[in-house]
Write a protein that holds these residues in place. Sequence first.
Motif, PDB file in Angstrom:
ATOM      1  N   ALA A 192     -34.461   6.607  62.960  1.00 55.42           N
ATOM      2  CA  ALA A 192     -33.996   7.869  63.113  1.00 55.42           C
ATOM      3  C   ALA A 192     -34.697   8.864  61.912  1.00 55.42           C
ATOM      4  O   ALA A 192     -35.405   9.705  62.161  1.00 55.42           O
ATOM      5  CB  ALA A 192     -32.600   7.996  63.115  1.00 55.42           C
ATOM      6  N   GLY A 193     -34.497   8.380  60.683  1.00 56.62           N
ATOM      7  CA  GLY A 193     -35.139   9.098  59.618  1.00 56.62           C
ATOM      8  C   GLY A 193     -34.387  10.090  58.969  1.00 56.62           C
ATOM      9  O   GLY A 193     -34.866  10.820  57.903  1.00 56.62           O
ATOM     10  N   PHE A 194     -32.767  10.457  59.226  1.00 58.60           N
ATOM     11  CA  PHE A 194     -32.192  11.224  58.455  1.00 58.60           C
ATOM     12  C   PHE A 194     -31.493  10.210  57.410  1.00 58.60           C
ATOM     13  O   PHE A 194     -31.645   9.110  57.266  1.00 58.60           O
ATOM     14  CB  PHE A 194     -31.037  11.560  59.166  1.00 58.60           C
ATOM     15  CG  PHE A 194     -31.162  12.489  60.486  1.00 58.60           C
ATOM     16  CD1 PHE A 194     -31.517  13.667  60.036  1.00 58.60           C
ATOM     17  CD2 PHE A 194     -31.198  12.010  61.815  1.00 58.60           C
ATOM     18  CE1 PHE A 194     -31.964  14.525  61.195  1.00 58.60           C
ATOM     19  CE2 PHE A 194     -31.621  12.711  62.690  1.00 58.60           C
ATOM     20  CZ  PHE A 194     -31.931  14.139  62.732  1.00 58.60           C
ATOM     21  N   ASN A 195     -31.027  10.833  56.271  1.00 61.25           N
ATOM     22  CA  ASN A 195     -30.140  10.263  55.310  1.00 61.25           C
ATOM     23  C   ASN A 195     -28.950  10.956  54.807  1.00 61.25           C
ATOM     24  O   ASN A 195     -29.209  12.177  54.845  1.00 61.25           O
ATOM     25  CB  ASN A 195     -31.118   9.676  54.198  1.00 61.25           C
ATOM     26  CG  ASN A 195     -31.780  10.849  53.575  1.00 61.25           C
ATOM     27  OD1 ASN A 195     -32.872  11.280  54.034  1.00 61.25           O
ATOM     28  ND2 ASN A 195     -31.525  11.213  52.517  1.00 61.25           N
ATOM     29  N   THR A 196     -28.028  10.108  54.470  1.00 60.51           N
ATOM     30  CA  THR A 196     -26.939  10.813  53.751  1.00 60.51           C
ATOM     31  C   THR A 196     -26.785  10.122  52.352  1.00 60.51           C
ATOM     32  O   THR A 196     -25.796  10.895  51.629  1.00 60.51           O
ATOM     33  CB  THR A 196     -25.569  10.413  54.502  1.00 60.51           C
ATOM     34  OG1 THR A 196     -25.250   9.076  54.679  1.00 60.51           O
ATOM     35  CG2 THR A 196     -25.610  10.972  56.013  1.00 60.51           C
ATOM     36  N   ILE A 197     -27.443   9.417  51.686  1.00 60.42           N
ATOM     37  CA  ILE A 197     -27.546   9.320  50.397  1.00 60.42           C
ATOM     38  C   ILE A 197     -29.017   9.236  50.204  1.00 60.42           C
ATOM     39  O   ILE A 197     -30.055   8.942  50.876  1.00 60.42           O
ATOM     40  CB  ILE A 197     -27.032   7.658  49.931  1.00 60.42           C
ATOM     41  CG1 ILE A 197     -27.083   6.795  50.679  1.00 60.42           C
ATOM     42  CG2 ILE A 197     -25.137   7.931  49.975  1.00 60.42           C
ATOM     43  CD1 ILE A 197     -26.508   5.557  50.009  1.00 60.42           C
ATOM     44  N   ASP A 198     -29.274   9.463  48.682  1.00 55.27           N
ATOM     45  CA  ASP A 198     -30.777   9.652  48.212  1.00 55.27           C
ATOM     46  C   ASP A 198     -31.384   8.251  48.290  1.00 55.27           C
ATOM     47  O   ASP A 198     -30.879   7.274  47.646  1.00 55.27           O
ATOM     48  CB  ASP A 198     -30.803  10.320  47.150  1.00 55.27           C
ATOM     49  CG  ASP A 198     -32.212  10.626  46.352  1.00 55.27           C
ATOM     50  OD1 ASP A 198     -32.954  10.908  47.376  1.00 55.27           O
ATOM     51  OD2 ASP A 198     -32.304  10.485  45.240  1.00 55.27           O
ATOM     52  N   SER A 241     -31.150  16.355  53.722  1.00 50.46           N
ATOM     53  CA  SER A 241     -31.005  15.881  55.115  1.00 50.46           C
ATOM     54  C   SER A 241     -29.491  16.272  55.478  1.00 50.46           C
ATOM     55  O   SER A 241     -29.156  17.257  55.699  1.00 50.46           O
ATOM     56  CB  SER A 241     -31.402  14.413  55.312  1.00 50.46           C
ATOM     57  OG  SER A 241     -31.426  13.901  56.542  1.00 50.46           O
ATOM     58  N   LEU A 242     -28.840  14.969  55.828  1.00 51.81           N
ATOM     59  CA  LEU A 242     -27.192  15.421  56.126  1.00 51.81           C
ATOM     60  C   LEU A 242     -26.316  14.813  54.977  1.00 51.81           C
ATOM     61  O   LEU A 242     -25.320  14.551  55.160  1.00 51.81           O
ATOM     62  CB  LEU A 242     -27.065  14.488  57.410  1.00 51.81           C
ATOM     63  CG  LEU A 242     -27.794  15.228  58.512  1.00 51.81           C
ATOM     64  CD1 LEU A 242     -27.663  14.108  59.805  1.00 51.81           C
ATOM     65  CD2 LEU A 242     -27.329  16.397  59.120  1.00 51.81           C
ATOM     66  N   SER A 243     -27.070  14.763  53.782  1.00 54.55           N
ATOM     67  CA  SER A 243     -26.074  14.463  52.582  1.00 54.55           C
ATOM     68  C   SER A 243     -24.859  15.208  52.517  1.00 54.55           C
ATOM     69  O   SER A 243     -23.784  14.415  51.992  1.00 54.55           O
ATOM     70  CB  SER A 243     -26.754  14.347  51.172  1.00 54.55           C
ATOM     71  OG  SER A 243     -28.006  13.502  51.283  1.00 54.55           O
ATOM     72  N   GLU A 244     -24.668  16.301  52.878  1.00 49.48           N
ATOM     73  CA  GLU A 244     -23.433  17.176  52.738  1.00 49.48           C
ATOM     74  C   GLU A 244     -22.437  16.815  53.830  1.00 49.48           C
ATOM     75  O   GLU A 244     -21.403  16.732  53.327  1.00 49.48           O
ATOM     76  CB  GLU A 244     -24.068  18.569  53.248  1.00 49.48           C
ATOM     77  CG  GLU A 244     -23.168  19.764  52.412  1.00 49.48           C
ATOM     78  CD  GLU A 244     -23.668  21.011  52.973  1.00 49.48           C
ATOM     79  OE1 GLU A 244     -22.841  22.065  53.257  1.00 49.48           O
ATOM     80  OE2 GLU A 244     -24.908  21.352  53.233  1.00 49.48           O
ATOM     81  N   PHE A 245     -22.784  15.955  54.573  1.00 53.04           N
ATOM     82  CA  PHE A 245     -21.849  15.560  55.646  1.00 53.04           C
ATOM     83  C   PHE A 245     -21.539  13.865  55.769  1.00 53.04           C
ATOM     84  O   PHE A 245     -21.340  13.472  56.446  1.00 53.04           O
ATOM     85  CB  PHE A 245     -22.323  15.858  56.974  1.00 53.04           C
ATOM     86  CG  PHE A 245     -22.626  17.507  57.104  1.00 53.04           C
ATOM     87  CD1 PHE A 245     -21.452  18.419  57.165  1.00 53.04           C
ATOM     88  CD2 PHE A 245     -23.875  17.866  57.203  1.00 53.04           C
ATOM     89  CE1 PHE A 245     -21.660  19.604  57.147  1.00 53.04           C
ATOM     90  CE2 PHE A 245     -24.274  18.994  57.274  1.00 53.04           C
ATOM     91  CZ  PHE A 245     -23.171  19.942  57.408  1.00 53.04           C
ATOM     92  N   ILE A 246     -21.738  13.334  54.347  1.00 54.90           N
ATOM     93  CA  ILE A 246     -21.513  11.873  54.130  1.00 54.90           C
ATOM     94  C   ILE A 246     -20.572  11.112  54.756  1.00 54.90           C
ATOM     95  O   ILE A 246     -20.731  10.243  55.491  1.00 54.90           O
ATOM     96  CB  ILE A 246     -22.005  11.630  52.439  1.00 54.90           C
ATOM     97  CG1 ILE A 246     -21.928  10.225  52.425  1.00 54.90           C
ATOM     98  CG2 ILE A 246     -20.744  12.244  51.874  1.00 54.90           C
ATOM     99  CD1 ILE A 246     -22.460   9.905  51.003  1.00 54.90           C
TER     100      ILE A 246
END
Lengths: 458, 458
Positions: B288-294, B193-198
């Motif tokens: 929304a349903g994105f996530n930045t942490i697992d 998802s967007l974890s790289e851009f936490i």
Amino acid sequence: MTKYDKKDYLKFNMKSIVSKLSPPQLIMIVFFILIIIGTALLMLPVSSSGPHSVTFLDALFTATSAICVNGLVVVDTGLTYSTFGQGIIMILIQIGGLGFMTLGVIIAIVLGKRIGLKQRLIIQQTTHSNSSSGLVKLCLYIACIAFVFEAVAVCVLTTRWMAELGLKDAFFHASFYSISAFNNAGFSIWSDSLSEFIDDPVVNLTIMGLFISGGLGYIVIVEIFRKRNWKKLTLHSKIVLVSSGALLLTGFLLIYALESMNPDTFGQLTWSERLWSGWFQSATARSAGFNTIDINSMLSSSQLVLILLMFIGASSGGTGGGIKTTTFFVLLLATFTTFRGGGQIHAFERKIPSETIMRALAVVISSLSFVFLVALLLTVTEGIHEEHFMEVLFEATSAFSTAGLSMGLTSELSSVGKCIVIVTMFIGRLGPLTLAYALAKKKRKSKLGYAEDQVLIG
Amino acid sequence: MTKYDKKDYLKFNMKSIVSKLSPPQLIMIVFFILIIIGTALLMLPVSSSGPHSVTFLDALFTATSAICVNGLVVVDTGLTYSTFGQGIIMILIQIGGLGFMTLGVIIAIVLGKRIGLKQRLIIQQTTHSNSSSGLVKLCLYIACIAFVFEAVAVCVLTTRWMAELGLKDAFFHASFYSISAFNNAGFSIWSDSLSEFIDDPVVNLTIMGLFISGGLGYIVIVEIFRKRNWKKLTLHSKIVLVSSGALLLTGFLLIYALESMNPDTFGQLTWSERLWSGWFQSATARSAGFNTIDINSMLSSSQLVLILLMFIGASSGGTGGGIKTTTFFVLLLATFTTFRGGGQIHAFERKIPSETIMRALAVVISSLSFVFLVALLLTVTEGIHEEHFMEVLFEATSAFSTAGLSMGLTSELSSVGKCIVIVTMFIGRLGPLTLAYALAKKKRKSKLGYAEDQVLIG
Ligand SMILES: [K+]
Ligand SMILES: [K+]
């Protein structure tokens, strides 16, 4: 101190404090004092079967669980407590069960106007004061009915257990289980609850008869005995009977169908054991709290069904807990009516007042929020990983709805966890009742009439 | 066939069938057809990045998830689908998101009378027919707003990602994530998802800005831009803004406090990463349903908080799902008012109509029942043991409320499980909307006026 001596002054002061308390506050305080007395008695060395007294927290847990007719236990009742201690528990259960039943009926009288002829006659006496003759009469009636049910059951169960246990022991066990069953307490002296009697018709029918009757409540029992005619029953009794029957049947069908796939439970049982235990587990979840098969061995789908049944619970004015069958019925009815385009919400040719629906809404939303909060707190304090979440949800629901079934978490609780469950049992038992009482008494009229405005829903 | 030739006859027949269908039925059929077309397109060899086409069930799952702006995936979007396939998904998301937003607004117009000046003007045109110029105008307005939001975000994100990915790839990623975010779809090309851009402020603010705006809904966005004055806002917008803000803050505080105890998530993060991810996870759960942490590494207490946030969801007339912030607000308000003794239920000096409260009640009871049923079904079909129950509860809530977050169960679903989730996504997205539409249209008056009778609650 010219006019009064000190004793009179204190007396006067106490009276004024008591008169200043609202009925719900008074009820809370009375039950709190009862729990403290129970705790003290259970901590006596004579209450314990072992060389050491029971610790304060465990005694407090047991006393709260007994007074709140919950049935959750942190220590094994049969092994930890002496016969004296078990006798104390029995008395606490009886006080708690009768107390709540009486309170429920008083609220019914205050709230309802057409509940029954008998009730209508006592209304004037009971609404005014705490010590009127009407209230005493009502308490005696309720105590009488409980005594008759329990006495019959004690005779039956003593006869059943005499050969195995001897007269004295059989009588004690019969008394304990009868009181525990009629009051929907679910306390058990045997460690495996009633698993030994999984397909024993006498034990099954007697115990189920007791806790179902206690769960239906005083008003329904009295109406059935007096009227013996479906059409003459009040709306309340009709709803209680229909929803209790429907829940019992649905629970049985679901548990039977699901557990048939389970090698750990039904896989090891005969047909007769399956049928008896299917009914028993369906009925017991709705506040009784006994079990004849191990809850922890059941499938998680069945456990989910049990959680729902526990949350719904028994009926108002009875010894059981939960949000109550009537609340569940009213909510479903309101939902169906709204889906069909709205209009009058009615059942059995009677309109359900909109106030009643709002009350049902308040009960379910506050109960859901409370169970959610307790589950969240226990997850944190007990350091629960997701693998054990179901045990927490089960425990929180059971504690709130006074069901008393457990998947095993109770005995593993930390001190903080025990305190949370104690408070949950107390609020779960007293909350809905005192809420109903508060609502019955208070009637707020808003002064401002605001203009209506639309809000989008869904 | 004297008057019509065959073609005319068929046309006439089709017209009469369509006119016989109720609007909710028509909506269901249209979205069903869109899903089938999407499935067919995703099954094309060109849509797949590998040598084999995607299977029917996986394509159906993806198409349903995209059209219903859900975001649950059985296959990795970035790895399984080619750029063409990802483009198809992007288009399906856009159609679904705009379609539902438009439907929500139409229902708002039909239901509400005082929602806004603009809306009041289009009422007459939109209530009568499906093809009036008012409806077309409205669709264009909504599409314009979506386009403006998405275009700005595409510019920002393309600039942000250009150095790493190159212009072409950056533009494609920016387009995909912008469309996915504004429509609250939560689809992602990157596996994590967007974890790289936490803790990337640009990505966080752009994506959160998009899905929060989309979740607030067309009416609120338009009102904010036009009125720019809190007092002039309608009751609906005030409730949406207050409850969205309160939920965002509560979610942040809870997740921050709880995850601070978690060595697997916050334990490995810097202060800035913790703050950004706390806000992001709180906001993303509400559809929304994105996530930045697992999600799977989070504590079970945080996961429980996420389940609640997902269930509540976004706001009516927007691209998000769930029972909606307004429903949640109205239910809490009604509960508090009842606890305080009843009377008029009001907020911001406006009375909430009792019909609205009944609708909120119907939405929450039917949604709870539905999620319970789905969880029960999945527990059975997936042979879930109690250790995995939370994953099931999380999955069922996520599928119903179009949140699209998962603890990992989706990718392990059996074929039957996939079918259950597909149906859940469809009903979860269309159910509340069509229910609202049905209620807005139909107005049943009961002919019989039954006498009121009391029922005990709680
Ligand atoms: K019990
Ligand atoms: K989503």
